[in-house]
Design a protein around this motif. Sequence first.
Motif, PDB file in Angstrom:
ATOM      1  N   PRO A 203      13.658  95.962  22.961  1.00  0.00           N
ATOM      2  CA  PRO A 203      14.138  95.243  21.770  1.00  0.00           C
ATOM      3  C   PRO A 203      15.666  95.300  21.594  1.00  0.00           C
ATOM      4  N   TYR A 204      16.200  94.156  21.162  1.00  0.00           N
ATOM      5  CA  TYR A 204      17.562  94.084  20.636  1.00  0.00           C
ATOM      6  C   TYR A 204      17.504  93.115  19.453  1.00  0.00           C
ATOM      7  N   TYR A 205      18.639  92.765  18.872  1.00  0.00           N
ATOM      8  CA  TYR A 205      18.619  91.928  17.669  1.00  0.00           C
ATOM      9  C   TYR A 205      19.385  90.627  17.871  1.00  0.00           C
ATOM     10  N   SER A 206      18.951  89.597  17.153  1.00  0.00           N
ATOM     11  CA  SER A 206      19.694  88.338  17.131  1.00  0.00           C
ATOM     12  C   SER A 206      19.910  87.910  15.683  1.00  0.00           C
ATOM     13  N   VAL A 207      20.996  87.178  15.467  1.00  0.00           N
ATOM     14  CA  VAL A 207      21.243  86.526  14.183  1.00  0.00           C
ATOM     15  C   VAL A 207      21.317  85.032  14.455  1.00  0.00           C
ATOM     16  N   ILE A 208      20.391  84.278  13.866  1.00  0.00           N
ATOM     17  CA  ILE A 208      20.376  82.824  14.016  1.00  0.00           C
ATOM     18  C   ILE A 208      21.047  82.239  12.777  1.00  0.00           C
ATOM     19  N   PHE A 209      22.215  81.626  12.994  1.00  0.00           N
ATOM     20  CA  PHE A 209      22.969  81.041  11.876  1.00  0.00           C
ATOM     21  C   PHE A 209      22.920  79.525  12.036  1.00  0.00           C
ATOM     22  N   THR A 210      22.158  78.853  11.171  1.00  0.00           N
ATOM     23  CA  THR A 210      21.996  77.402  11.195  1.00  0.00           C
ATOM     24  C   THR A 210      22.784  76.832  10.027  1.00  0.00           C
ATOM     25  N   SER A 211      23.675  75.873  10.285  1.00  0.00           N
ATOM     26  CA  SER A 211      24.573  75.442   9.213  1.00  0.00           C
ATOM     27  C   SER A 211      24.828  73.944   9.260  1.00  0.00           C
ATOM     28  N   ARG A 212      25.237  73.429   8.138  1.00  0.00           N
ATOM     29  CA  ARG A 212      25.748  72.059   8.058  1.00  0.00           C
ATOM     30  C   ARG A 212      27.124  72.128   7.423  1.00  0.00           C
TER      31      ARG A 212
ATOM     32  N   TRP B 140      28.852  94.587  10.498  1.00  0.00           N
ATOM     33  CA  TRP B 140      29.669  93.377  10.653  1.00  0.00           C
ATOM     34  C   TRP B 140      29.623  92.542   9.373  1.00  0.00           C
ATOM     35  N   ARG B 141      28.461  92.507   8.723  1.00  0.00           N
ATOM     36  CA  ARG B 141      28.364  91.759   7.466  1.00  0.00           C
ATOM     37  C   ARG B 141      29.314  92.326   6.421  1.00  0.00           C
ATOM     38  N   GLU B 142      29.531  93.647   6.434  1.00  0.00           N
ATOM     39  CA  GLU B 142      30.373  94.293   5.427  1.00  0.00           C
ATOM     40  C   GLU B 142      31.833  94.445   5.853  1.00  0.00           C
ATOM     41  N   HIS B 143      32.156  93.988   7.055  1.00  0.00           N
ATOM     42  CA  HIS B 143      33.542  94.060   7.530  1.00  0.00           C
ATOM     43  C   HIS B 143      34.458  93.313   6.558  1.00  0.00           C
ATOM     44  N   ALA B 144      35.565  93.919   6.194  1.00  0.00           N
ATOM     45  CA  ALA B 144      36.390  93.380   5.094  1.00  0.00           C
ATOM     46  C   ALA B 144      36.865  91.949   5.348  1.00  0.00           C
ATOM     47  N   GLU B 145      37.452  91.711   6.510  1.00  0.00           N
ATOM     48  CA  GLU B 145      37.989  90.372   6.774  1.00  0.00           C
ATOM     49  C   GLU B 145      36.851  89.349   6.932  1.00  0.00           C
ATOM     50  N   HIS B 146      35.758  89.790   7.490  1.00  0.00           N
ATOM     51  CA  HIS B 146      34.591  88.916   7.612  1.00  0.00           C
ATOM     52  C   HIS B 146      34.037  88.562   6.237  1.00  0.00           C
ATOM     53  N   HIS B 147      34.101  89.519   5.332  1.00  0.00           N
ATOM     54  CA  HIS B 147      33.634  89.294   3.967  1.00  0.00           C
ATOM     55  C   HIS B 147      34.413  88.163   3.299  1.00  0.00           C
ATOM     56  N   ILE B 148      35.714  88.163   3.499  1.00  0.00           N
ATOM     57  CA  ILE B 148      36.548  87.090   2.950  1.00  0.00           C
ATOM     58  C   ILE B 148      36.173  85.758   3.579  1.00  0.00           C
ATOM     59  N   ALA B 149      35.954  85.770   4.896  1.00  0.00           N
ATOM     60  CA  ALA B 149      35.588  84.529   5.595  1.00  0.00           C
ATOM     61  C   ALA B 149      34.238  83.998   5.112  1.00  0.00           C
ATOM     62  N   GLN B 150      33.290  84.897   4.840  1.00  0.00           N
ATOM     63  CA  GLN B 150      31.984  84.459   4.323  1.00  0.00           C
ATOM     64  C   GLN B 150      32.162  83.734   2.988  1.00  0.00           C
TER      65      GLN B 150
ATOM     66  N   ARG C 250      21.642  78.773   6.752  1.00  0.00           N
ATOM     67  CA  ARG C 250      20.569  79.767   6.733  1.00  0.00           C
ATOM     68  C   ARG C 250      20.896  80.796   7.798  1.00  0.00           C
ATOM     69  N   LEU C 251      20.787  82.071   7.433  1.00  0.00           N
ATOM     70  CA  LEU C 251      21.082  83.155   8.370  1.00  0.00           C
ATOM     71  C   LEU C 251      19.832  84.019   8.502  1.00  0.00           C
ATOM     72  N   GLU C 252      19.360  84.151   9.737  1.00  0.00           N
ATOM     73  CA  GLU C 252      18.123  84.908   9.987  1.00  0.00           C
ATOM     74  C   GLU C 252      18.424  86.099  10.897  1.00  0.00           C
ATOM     75  N   VAL C 253      18.071  87.276  10.440  1.00  0.00           N
ATOM     76  CA  VAL C 253      18.202  88.488  11.251  1.00  0.00           C
ATOM     77  C   VAL C 253      16.858  88.749  11.923  1.00  0.00           C
TER      78      VAL C 253
ATOM     79  N   SER D  65      18.947  84.950   4.712  1.00  0.00           N
ATOM     80  CA  SER D  65      19.730  84.562   3.541  1.00  0.00           C
ATOM     81  C   SER D  65      20.122  83.104   3.687  1.00  0.00           C
ATOM     82  N   ARG D  66      20.251  82.440   2.555  1.00  0.00           N
ATOM     83  CA  ARG D  66      20.508  81.000   2.533  1.00  0.00           C
ATOM     84  C   ARG D  66      21.625  80.692   1.564  1.00  0.00           C
ATOM     85  N   TYR D  67      22.248  79.561   1.836  1.00  0.00           N
ATOM     86  CA  TYR D  67      23.226  79.045   0.891  1.00  0.00           C
ATOM     87  C   TYR D  67      23.073  77.538   0.854  1.00  0.00           C
ATOM     88  N   GLN D  68      23.165  76.963  -0.321  1.00  0.00           N
ATOM     89  CA  GLN D  68      23.188  75.515  -0.448  1.00  0.00           C
ATOM     90  C   GLN D  68      24.172  75.157  -1.549  1.00  0.00           C
ATOM     91  N   ARG D  69      25.110  74.271  -1.212  1.00  0.00           N
ATOM     92  CA  ARG D  69      26.082  73.832  -2.206  1.00  0.00           C
ATOM     93  C   ARG D  69      25.355  73.056  -3.293  1.00  0.00           C
TER      94      ARG D  69
END
Lengths: 125, 125
Positions: free
Chosen positions: A17-26, A80-90, A102-105, B112-116
């Motif tokens: 096992p390892y982990y993936s994050v599926i980030f689907t976006s518009r 990584w989710r709590e990383h300071a600069e990443h937090h600003i980018a989120q 949608r973000l799936e862990v 987690s999800r986000y929708q404008r």
Amino acid sequence: MKQREMPDSFNALPDPPYYSVIFTSRLSSGDPDQYAAVAERMNQLAVQQPGFLGKTSLRNDEDVGVTVSYWSDAQSIANWREHAEHHIAQEQGRRRFYDEYRLEVCRVERVSRYQRLDASQKESE
Amino acid sequence: MKQREMPDSFNALPDPPYYSVIFTSRLSSGDPDQYAAVAERMNQLAVQQPGFLGKTSLRNDEDVGVTVSYWSDAQSIANWREHAEHHIAQEQGRRRFYDEYRLEVCRVERVSRYQRLDASQKESE
């Protein structure tokens, strides 16, 4: 420049096992240059994170994108989710860049692979 | 015809845990028409399988593709893998369509999800 290669993650992953994050976006329609700059910066930061294994990122003509990032464990993803600069980018992402995401862990439980041994094989059939 | 909509899976998924299959592939250079026909047929069959929840599918200009399909449980994925017509298509895929692929079966643990809420919000900032 047609680069017929798999994403950098393709051959670098451990056995599950390892982990993936599926980030689907518009994407929203504005700020493509700033989006690209922030995305590039986040990419540079992500590869430096402990536990980061690789990623695959695609986007279609309708601004729908899928980025799959790979991680050794769930704690690395949480860090990584709590990383300071990443937090600003989120926060920027929600405010300026994305109409929807949608973000799936995920825990990767089983993997199968195929690689054509002889690329000319198909031609000779 | 620019359709600014998320994949059909976007709003139809249950709360986790559910399952995803991440299929990352690089197409070989031949048989695009036959590939499209088989892919369409498999798509028609997949949506009829018990436990199928939806999918997202993207491919870039370098013939690298990612298809994420969503399933209610691991058994549904195993059943679809053993489906007779799908079995034949898998064999065709290795012989004719793909130079390389990786298939990952994942347990989706957290979402987690986000929708404008107001698409004009960004403009007014």
